[in-house]
Design a protein around this motif. Sequence first.
Motif, short mmCIF file in Angstrom:
data_model
loop_
_atom_site.label_atom_id
_atom_site.label_comp_id
_atom_site.label_asym_id
_atom_site.label_seq_id
_atom_site.Cartn_x
_atom_site.Cartn_y
_atom_site.Cartn_z
N LEU A 177 0.83 -1.21 0.00
CA LEU A 177 0.00 0.00 0.00
C LEU A 177 0.86 1.26 0.00
O LEU A 177 0.67 2.17 -0.82
CB LEU A 177 -0.89 0.02 1.24
N ALA A 178 1.80 1.32 0.94
CA ALA A 178 2.62 2.51 1.11
C ALA A 178 3.42 2.83 -0.14
O ALA A 178 3.48 3.99 -0.58
CB ALA A 178 3.55 2.34 2.32
N VAL A 179 4.04 1.81 -0.73
CA VAL A 179 4.90 2.05 -1.89
C VAL A 179 4.08 2.38 -3.13
O VAL A 179 4.47 3.24 -3.94
CB VAL A 179 5.82 0.85 -2.13
N ALA A 180 2.93 1.73 -3.29
CA ALA A 180 2.07 2.04 -4.44
C ALA A 180 1.62 3.50 -4.38
O ALA A 180 1.62 4.21 -5.40
CB ALA A 180 0.86 1.11 -4.45
N VAL A 181 1.25 3.96 -3.19
CA VAL A 181 0.81 5.36 -3.04
C VAL A 181 2.00 6.30 -3.16
O VAL A 181 1.88 7.38 -3.75
CB VAL A 181 0.08 5.54 -1.69
N LEU A 182 3.15 5.89 -2.64
CA LEU A 182 4.38 6.70 -2.77
C LEU A 182 4.65 7.00 -4.24
O LEU A 182 4.90 8.15 -4.62
CB LEU A 182 5.54 5.92 -2.15
N GLU A 183 4.60 5.97 -5.07
CA GLU A 183 4.89 6.16 -6.49
C GLU A 183 3.80 6.98 -7.17
O GLU A 183 4.09 7.78 -8.07
CB GLU A 183 5.08 4.81 -7.17
N ALA A 184 2.55 6.79 -6.75
CA ALA A 184 1.46 7.57 -7.33
C ALA A 184 1.61 9.05 -7.01
O ALA A 184 1.24 9.92 -7.80
CB ALA A 184 0.12 7.05 -6.81
N ARG A 185 2.18 9.36 -5.84
CA ARG A 185 2.40 10.76 -5.45
C ARG A 185 3.61 11.37 -6.15
O ARG A 185 3.81 12.58 -6.12
CB ARG A 185 2.64 10.86 -3.94
N GLY A 186 4.46 10.54 -6.73
CA GLY A 186 5.72 11.04 -7.27
C GLY A 186 6.69 11.41 -6.18
O GLY A 186 7.51 12.33 -6.32
N PHE A 187 6.60 10.68 -5.06
CA PHE A 187 7.44 10.94 -3.90
C PHE A 187 8.89 10.63 -4.25
O PHE A 187 9.23 9.52 -4.64
CB PHE A 187 6.97 10.05 -2.74
N SER A 188 9.78 11.62 -4.11
CA SER A 188 11.16 11.49 -4.59
C SER A 188 12.13 11.17 -3.46
O SER A 188 11.77 11.17 -2.27
CB SER A 188 11.59 12.81 -5.25
N GLU A 189 13.38 10.95 -3.84
CA GLU A 189 14.43 10.73 -2.85
C GLU A 189 14.57 11.96 -1.96
O GLU A 189 14.80 11.86 -0.76
CB GLU A 189 15.78 10.45 -3.54
N GLN A 190 14.44 13.15 -2.56
CA GLN A 190 14.56 14.37 -1.77
C GLN A 190 13.42 14.48 -0.76
O GLN A 190 13.63 14.91 0.38
CB GLN A 190 14.56 15.60 -2.70
N ASP A 191 12.20 14.08 -1.17
CA ASP A 191 11.07 14.08 -0.24
C ASP A 191 11.34 13.11 0.92
O ASP A 191 11.07 13.42 2.08
CB ASP A 191 9.78 13.66 -0.96
N PHE A 192 11.88 11.94 0.58
CA PHE A 192 12.19 10.95 1.61
C PHE A 192 13.23 11.50 2.57
O PHE A 192 13.13 11.33 3.78
CB PHE A 192 12.70 9.66 0.95
N ALA A 193 14.23 12.17 2.03
CA ALA A 193 15.29 12.72 2.87
C ALA A 193 14.76 13.76 3.84
O ALA A 193 15.22 13.85 4.98
CB ALA A 193 16.38 13.34 1.99
N ARG A 194 13.77 14.55 3.40
CA ARG A 194 13.22 15.56 4.30
C ARG A 194 12.48 14.92 5.48
O ARG A 194 12.35 15.53 6.54
CB ARG A 194 12.29 16.49 3.53
N SER A 195 12.02 13.68 5.29
CA SER A 195 11.38 12.96 6.39
C SER A 195 12.40 12.24 7.26
O SER A 195 12.06 11.74 8.33
CB SER A 195 10.38 11.93 5.84
#
Length: 332
Positions: A177-195
Amino acid sequence: MRSLPTSTQLDSEQLLSRGRRVLATEVAAVQALEARLDGDFVAACQLLHDCRGRVVVTGMGKSGHIGNKIAATLASTGTPSFFLHPAEASHGDMGMITHDDVVVAISNSGETAELLTILPGIKRLGVPLIAMTGKAQSTLAKAAAAVLDVSVPEEACPHNLAPTASTTATLAMGDALAVAVLEARGFSEQDFARSHPGGSLGRRLLLHVEDVMRTGDQLPAVSPDTSLKEGLLEISRKGLGMTAVVDGQRRVLGIYTDGDLRRALDHPIDINAVRMRDVMTANPKTIPPKVLAAEAVHLMEKHRITQLLVTDAGNVLVGALNVHDLFRAGVM
């Protein structure tokens, strides 16, 4: 004084056999999920993607522990989420759920009493409910807008009692679920780093060269007319293993490193007479201050160097760094 019990020598082959059986059982449980991804999975992803509030994950016992991990994974991949203990929810914490939220409820049986108690409250709020359960006809499943089937034919426990394969399957479904939605959002490495600003990935993707470079009095620099002796003293004073060679406007003309000195010692050299312009490496590799520190790592590795000069758009020296600065910053 009571004597200690003697240790029993365990059978190595039996232990290995049992471990392999458990892994095989859990692998099979996870593999079986793939064929069950259907319209309900799509609906669940859509609900999470469109959620204007937070995803509230809830579950009791082992399901609660898995729920905590799923909530953490969602939160770190772009879907704001938190875990709500269902027993606490029925004693006041239901107020943590708002009209804009989505609830993910986890129960293998689908009949967990603490979850069923809060279902009417969730329904009154009009909050979409996603059920992760092993019983598609359970009370929990019938109340849900989307049902994710995480049933397993057997637990890895030899008594088929301890939640093992079922919790592994639920965790895997949460990751899906999490990864499918992550990709649908276009969540990037930079977004991940900010978290994850404290993690190695965060440092690699958030730290810039200007955050780790040496400046001011720490910056080694000499003129091209400086003697090699004075240049070596500058290298020693600043401790970067090199010095920049700059003109009167501090534009970079060259670099001289301790490696250059070692190579020069193979030949007779008068360090008082020789000028820096005669021994420097002209047009050295430089890097701008605003780029990611990870780019400095890449440049060093590509050209097999351990120091870099930092220059602005006009080739003016503004900083310097070496491999040790990058190690200390956690970028390497």
